[in-house]
Design a protein around this motif. Structure first.
Motif, PDB file in Angstrom:
ATOM      1  N   ILE A  35       9.390  -2.737   1.918  1.00 12.49           N
ATOM      2  CA  ILE A  35       9.138  -1.492   1.190  1.00 12.49           C
ATOM      3  C   ILE A  35       9.647  -1.635  -0.238  1.00 12.49           C
ATOM      4  CG2 ILE A  35       9.208  -0.043   3.251  1.00 12.49           C
ATOM      5  CD1 ILE A  35      11.980   0.900   2.320  1.00 12.49           C
ATOM      6  N   ARG A  36       9.022  -0.866  -1.138  1.00 11.53           N
ATOM      7  CA  ARG A  36       9.478  -0.834  -2.523  1.00 11.53           C
ATOM      8  C   ARG A  36       9.154   0.525  -3.122  1.00 11.53           C
ATOM      9  NH1 ARG A  36       5.054  -4.769  -5.532  1.00 11.53           N
ATOM     10  NH2 ARG A  36       3.289  -3.354  -5.316  1.00 11.53           N
ATOM     11  N   ASP A  37       9.840   0.840  -4.188  1.00 10.04           N
ATOM     12  CA  ASP A  37       9.628   2.070  -4.939  1.00 10.04           C
ATOM     13  C   ASP A  37       8.484   1.841  -5.919  1.00 10.04           C
ATOM     14  OD1 ASP A  37       9.721   4.244  -6.685  1.00 10.04           O
ATOM     15  OD2 ASP A  37      11.886   4.158  -6.944  1.00 10.04           O
ATOM     16  N   THR A  38       7.466   2.677  -5.857  1.00  9.11           N
ATOM     17  CA  THR A  38       6.300   2.514  -6.726  1.00  9.11           C
ATOM     18  C   THR A  38       6.675   2.548  -8.210  1.00  9.11           C
ATOM     19  OG1 THR A  38       4.897   3.527  -5.069  1.00  9.11           O
ATOM     20  CG2 THR A  38       4.022   3.479  -7.289  1.00  9.11           C
ATOM     21  N   GLN A  39       7.604   3.409  -8.573  1.00 11.08           N
ATOM     22  CA  GLN A  39       7.968   3.560  -9.984  1.00 11.08           C
ATOM     23  C   GLN A  39       8.911   2.459 -10.465  1.00 11.08           C
ATOM     24  OE1 GLN A  39       9.441   7.539 -10.423  1.00 11.08           O
ATOM     25  NE2 GLN A  39       7.390   8.422 -10.378  1.00 11.08           N
ATOM     26  N   VAL A  74       6.528   5.559  -2.038  1.00  7.68           N
ATOM     27  CA  VAL A  74       7.081   4.336  -1.477  1.00  7.68           C
ATOM     28  C   VAL A  74       5.888   3.511  -1.013  1.00  7.68           C
ATOM     29  CG1 VAL A  74       8.475   3.371   0.376  1.00  7.68           C
ATOM     30  CG2 VAL A  74       9.210   5.459  -0.762  1.00  7.68           C
ATOM     31  N   GLU A  75       5.941   2.220  -1.299  1.00  3.29           N
ATOM     32  CA  GLU A  75       4.876   1.318  -0.875  1.00  3.29           C
ATOM     33  C   GLU A  75       5.387   0.427   0.253  1.00  3.29           C
ATOM     34  OE1 GLU A  75       2.492   0.817  -5.067  1.00  3.29           O
ATOM     35  OE2 GLU A  75       4.055  -0.633  -4.608  1.00  3.29           O
ATOM     36  N   VAL A  76       4.485   0.094   1.166  1.00  2.81           N
ATOM     37  CA  VAL A  76       4.814  -0.704   2.351  1.00  2.81           C
ATOM     38  C   VAL A  76       3.901  -1.923   2.409  1.00  2.81           C
ATOM     39  CG1 VAL A  76       4.926  -0.680   4.877  1.00  2.81           C
ATOM     40  CG2 VAL A  76       5.423   1.401   3.596  1.00  2.81           C
ATOM     41  N   ALA A  77       4.457  -3.039   2.839  1.00  2.00           N
ATOM     42  CA  ALA A  77       3.671  -4.250   3.088  1.00  2.00           C
ATOM     43  C   ALA A  77       4.015  -4.746   4.484  1.00  2.00           C
ATOM     44  CB  ALA A  77       3.994  -5.329   2.056  1.00  2.00           C
ATOM     45  N   ASP A  78       3.000  -5.078   5.249  1.00  2.00           N
ATOM     46  CA  ASP A  78       3.212  -5.618   6.595  1.00  2.00           C
ATOM     47  C   ASP A  78       3.683  -7.065   6.494  1.00  2.00           C
ATOM     48  OD1 ASP A  78       2.328  -3.272   7.894  1.00  2.00           O
ATOM     49  OD2 ASP A  78       0.245  -3.892   7.612  1.00  2.00           O
ATOM     50  N   LEU A  79       4.642  -7.403   7.336  1.00  2.00           N
ATOM     51  CA  LEU A  79       5.121  -8.775   7.459  1.00  2.00           C
ATOM     52  C   LEU A  79       4.849  -9.238   8.885  1.00  2.00           C
ATOM     53  CD1 LEU A  79       8.614  -8.376   5.718  1.00  2.00           C
ATOM     54  CD2 LEU A  79       6.526  -9.330   4.741  1.00  2.00           C
ATOM     55  N   PRO A  80       4.812 -10.525   9.131  1.00  4.28           N
ATOM     56  CA  PRO A  80       4.552 -11.000  10.493  1.00  4.28           C
ATOM     57  C   PRO A  80       5.524 -10.428  11.531  1.00  4.28           C
ATOM     58  CG  PRO A  80       4.435 -12.817   8.947  1.00  4.28           C
ATOM     59  CD  PRO A  80       4.939 -11.624   8.180  1.00  4.28           C
ATOM     60  N   HIS A  81       6.773 -10.198  11.131  1.00  2.00           N
ATOM     61  CA  HIS A  81       7.778  -9.695  12.073  1.00  2.00           C
ATOM     62  C   HIS A  81       8.554  -8.531  11.476  1.00  2.00           C
ATOM     63  CE1 HIS A  81       6.924 -13.046  14.674  1.00  2.00           C
ATOM     64  NE2 HIS A  81       7.027 -13.843  13.628  1.00  2.00           N
ATOM     65  N   GLY A  82       7.847  -7.566  10.862  1.00  3.57           N
ATOM     66  CA  GLY A  82       8.503  -6.406  10.273  1.00  3.57           C
ATOM     67  C   GLY A  82       7.700  -5.828   9.119  1.00  3.57           C
ATOM     68  N   ARG A 129       0.870  -1.182   0.000  1.00  5.33           N
ATOM     69  CA  ARG A 129       0.000   0.000   0.000  1.00  5.33           C
ATOM     70  C   ARG A 129       0.906   1.231   0.000  1.00  5.33           C
ATOM     71  NH1 ARG A 129       0.840  -1.709   4.962  1.00  5.33           N
ATOM     72  NH2 ARG A 129       1.183  -0.233   6.668  1.00  5.33           N
ATOM     73  N   LYS A 130       0.376   2.349  -0.429  1.00  5.57           N
ATOM     74  CA  LYS A 130       1.164   3.581  -0.441  1.00  5.57           C
ATOM     75  C   LYS A 130       1.473   3.994   0.995  1.00  5.57           C
ATOM     76  CE  LYS A 130       1.106   8.414  -1.685  1.00  5.57           C
ATOM     77  NZ  LYS A 130       0.343   9.543  -2.150  1.00  5.57           N
ATOM     78  N   SER A 131       2.721   4.338   1.241  1.00  3.37           N
ATOM     79  CA  SER A 131       3.118   4.793   2.566  1.00  3.37           C
ATOM     80  C   SER A 131       2.504   6.146   2.868  1.00  3.37           C
ATOM     81  CB  SER A 131       4.638   4.914   2.634  1.00  3.37           C
ATOM     82  OG  SER A 131       5.027   5.589   3.807  1.00  3.37           O
ATOM     83  N   SER A 132       2.082   6.332   4.100  1.00  7.04           N
ATOM     84  CA  SER A 132       1.533   7.634   4.509  1.00  7.04           C
ATOM     85  C   SER A 132       2.619   8.703   4.543  1.00  7.04           C
ATOM     86  CB  SER A 132       0.870   7.515   5.885  1.00  7.04           C
ATOM     87  OG  SER A 132       1.813   7.098   6.848  1.00  7.04           O
ATOM     88  N   TYR A 133       3.870   8.310   4.495  1.00  5.47           N
ATOM     89  CA  TYR A 133       4.979   9.260   4.478  1.00  5.47           C
ATOM     90  C   TYR A 133       5.349   9.707   3.059  1.00  5.47           C
ATOM     91  CZ  TYR A 133       5.705   8.292   9.391  1.00  5.47           C
ATOM     92  OH  TYR A 133       5.532   8.181  10.749  1.00  5.47           O
ATOM     93  N   SER A 134       4.741   9.100   2.034  1.00  9.70           N
ATOM     94  CA  SER A 134       5.019   9.497   0.650  1.00  9.70           C
ATOM     95  C   SER A 134       4.289  10.794   0.348  1.00  9.70           C
ATOM     96  CB  SER A 134       4.560   8.410  -0.316  1.00  9.70           C
ATOM     97  OG  SER A 134       5.382   7.274  -0.194  1.00  9.70           O
ATOM     98  N   PRO A 135       5.021  11.825  -0.075  1.00 10.10           N
ATOM     99  CA  PRO A 135       4.416  13.146  -0.259  1.00 10.10           C
ATOM    100  C   PRO A 135       3.492  13.269  -1.464  1.00 10.10           C
ATOM    101  CG  PRO A 135       6.697  13.196  -0.930  1.00 10.10           C
ATOM    102  CD  PRO A 135       6.437  11.834  -0.352  1.00 10.10           C
TER     103      PRO A 135
END
Length: 61
Positions: A31-35, A20-28, A8-14
């Protein structure tokens, strides 16, 4: 068998051009670059991820 990550899009991406996209992991988190999704993602353990978010919230980046 490995399941797909739900990014999902990070809330910190302006904006859309610097996303930057973020995915939740069981223990962390991952992140990846959308482009540049084809380049893969980086994974962080829970302690690393918390420290990263704490730094962002304090504005020390």
């Amino acid at each position: 068998m490995r399941s797909a990550l739900n990014f999902r899009k990070s809330s910190y991406s302006p904006n859309e051009s610097a996303c930057v996209e973020v995915a939740d992991l069981p223990h962390g988190a991952a992140i990846r670059d959308t482009q540049n999704r084809s380049l893969g993602h980086l994974t962080f353990g829970a302690a690393e991820w918390r420290a990263f978010l704490r730094t962002l919230r304090k504005g020390r980046f």
